[in-house]
Scaffold this motif. Structure first.
Motif, PDB file in Angstrom:
ATOM      1  N   LYS A  10       0.831  -1.210   0.000  1.00  0.00           N
ATOM      2  CA  LYS A  10       0.000   0.000   0.000  1.00  0.00           C
ATOM      3  C   LYS A  10       0.864   1.258   0.000  1.00  0.00           C
ATOM      4  N   GLU A  11       1.984   1.209   0.700  1.00  0.00           N
ATOM      5  CA  GLU A  11       2.894   2.360   0.739  1.00  0.00           C
ATOM      6  C   GLU A  11       3.540   2.592  -0.627  1.00  0.00           C
ATOM      7  N   ASP A  27       2.227   1.729  -3.527  1.00  0.00           N
ATOM      8  CA  ASP A  27       1.176   2.271  -4.396  1.00  0.00           C
ATOM      9  C   ASP A  27       0.918   3.744  -4.102  1.00  0.00           C
TER      10      ASP A  27
END
Length: 130
Positions: A47-48, A50
């Motif tokens: 997620k980081e 992205d």
């Protein structure tokens, strides 16, 4: 226009920092987002990664939109939509395409000191050349 661009840049940087979390915040105390490199990238979760790439792509599109459409009275999102329709986005591929390419690049130990922004530019040039 320059003032609003500066505010957008500051807000984007702040948002990116919040999204990336405390681990990255520790790493960036002495570094700007432009100085982050492979070791920082390897510490990011999916997620980081992205969030970093999405912020980079949005920032590049906003910056290009501000220069291309400086005389038009429109919002950044409308300018970016027009650029997308005209196939003029500076980084036209999806977040997942860039993140995957960056993961592959940093798989090699000798690449870990290369700044992420340089890898983004290199990756984009390679993708556009095919």
């Amino acid at each position: 226009m320059v003032g609003s661009h500066g505010r957008l840049w500051a807000l984007g940087t702040l948002g990116l920092g919040l999204l990336l979390g405390s681990g990255v915040a520790r790493a960036t105390r002495d570094q700007s987002p432009a100085q982050l490199a492979g070791r920082d990238w390897q510490g990011f979760g999916p997620k980081e990664k992205d969030a970093y790439v999405a912020g980079f792509i949005a920032g590049a599109a906003t910056a290009r939109g501000n220069t291309a459409e400086a005389s038009m009275d429109t919002t950044p999102s409308k300018t970016i939509d027009a650029m997308r329709t005209s196939k003029l986005l500076p980084f036209p591929y999806s977040v997942s395409v860039y993140a995957s390419q960056i993961d592959d690049y940093y798989w090699w130990e000798n690449h870990l000191n290369v700044p992420i922004v340089d890898v983004m530019a290199r990756t984009n040039a390679q993708l556009r050349s095919h």
